[in-house]
Design an enzyme around this catalytic site. Structure first.
Site, PDB file in Angstrom:
ATOM      1  N   ASP A 181     -28.482 -18.562 -21.018  1.00 63.82           N
ATOM      2  CA  ASP A 181     -29.509 -19.258 -21.777  1.00 63.82           C
ATOM      3  C   ASP A 181     -29.402 -18.718 -23.205  1.00 63.82           C
ATOM      4  O   ASP A 181     -29.859 -17.611 -23.486  1.00 63.82           O
ATOM      5  CB  ASP A 181     -30.897 -18.976 -21.196  1.00 63.82           C
ATOM      6  CG  ASP A 181     -32.012 -19.607 -22.022  1.00 63.82           C
ATOM      7  OD1 ASP A 181     -31.794 -20.698 -22.585  1.00 63.82           O
ATOM      8  OD2 ASP A 181     -33.097 -19.013 -22.106  1.00 63.82           O
ATOM      9  N   GLU A 214     -26.979 -23.446 -20.878  1.00 64.50           N
ATOM     10  CA  GLU A 214     -28.042 -24.408 -21.168  1.00 64.50           C
ATOM     11  C   GLU A 214     -27.814 -25.016 -22.543  1.00 64.50           C
ATOM     12  O   GLU A 214     -27.524 -24.318 -23.510  1.00 64.50           O
ATOM     13  CB  GLU A 214     -29.413 -23.728 -21.116  1.00 64.50           C
ATOM     14  CG  GLU A 214     -30.552 -24.700 -21.296  1.00 64.50           C
ATOM     15  CD  GLU A 214     -31.915 -24.073 -21.070  1.00 64.50           C
ATOM     16  OE1 GLU A 214     -32.815 -24.322 -21.893  1.00 64.50           O
ATOM     17  OE2 GLU A 214     -32.072 -23.328 -20.085  1.00 64.50           O
ATOM     18  N   ASP A 224     -36.365 -15.152 -19.852  1.00 65.76           N
ATOM     19  CA  ASP A 224     -35.067 -15.374 -20.492  1.00 65.76           C
ATOM     20  C   ASP A 224     -33.941 -15.092 -19.496  1.00 65.76           C
ATOM     21  O   ASP A 224     -32.956 -15.831 -19.439  1.00 65.76           O
ATOM     22  CB  ASP A 224     -34.920 -14.480 -21.730  1.00 65.76           C
ATOM     23  CG  ASP A 224     -35.896 -14.870 -22.826  1.00 65.76           C
ATOM     24  OD1 ASP A 224     -35.823 -16.020 -23.289  1.00 65.76           O
ATOM     25  OD2 ASP A 224     -36.732 -14.036 -23.191  1.00 65.76           O
TER      26      ASP A 224
END
Length: 194
Positions: free
Chosen positions: A10, A70, A143
């Protein structure tokens, strides 16, 4: 059964989350997850360098076969999107430098794959992953779970194509009242650990 390792990232300019899973057939095991904190660096170029170094370090340590990342979320702040796109690009460049296959997933696709709902909250995604992989919360928890979600989404999309149609059925059913209810109503979403 062929084994493979997936690194999920991410990307972020303040915090980069990551998760690594080992896949063997229909089973998965969590190898690691964590964050790279970047907010202590003022120089933007230095942040990008740290992202490249950490991604390369994870690849060298865990020897993943693939990277799932992502895609940047399209928001109103163009400057934030540009910065996030650069962070993503650096992570992809690190993977390509080590000759890894790279797959990008939208935030909505990742949430849909994990929870059956493309509009699920970070908390719902984290809760489902915590249920599946049996880990405890830690620093920068969301996260790290967002990175893990990218890896697990890739596993679901590449190994279990039947879930693509099953996830559409979930949206037409009555909404689950709890995670336990969701799990009971969607057994095909549950992956057994090694």
């Amino acid at each position: 059964m062929k084994e493979r390792i997936i690194l999920g990232i991410d990307p972020g300019t303040q915090v980069m989350g990551y998760g690594i899973i080992l896949c063997k057939g229909k089973e998965t095991v969590l190898l690691g997850m964590g964050v790279l904190k970047l907010d202590k660096y003022d120089d933007y170029a230095l942040k990008l360098k740290k992202i490249f170094e950490r991604t390369t370090g994870l690849i060298d340590e865990f020897k993943p076969d693939e990277l799932a990342i992502e895609a940047p979320f399209y928001g109103k702040n163009v400057q934030s999107m540009l910065k996030l796109g650069r962070a993503q690009g650096v992570a992809i460049a690190a993977a390509m430098n080590r000759e890894l296959a790279v797959t990008e997933y939208s935030p909505k696709k990742i949430k849909q794959s994990i929870t059956g709902n493309g509009n699920a909250s970070k908390e719902q995604v984290a809760s489902m992953l915590q249920h599946l992989f049996k880990f405890k919360e830690g620093p920068q928890f969301f996260d790290a779970t967002d990175g893990l979600a990218a890896a697990f989404c890739h596993f679901i999309q590449s190994e279990k194509p039947e879930l693509k149609t099953a996830s559409k059925k979930v949206t037409s059913k009555k909404k689950a009242q709890s995670w336990a209810s969701f799990v009971n109503n969607n057994p095909e979403k549950i992956i057994k650990k090694l």
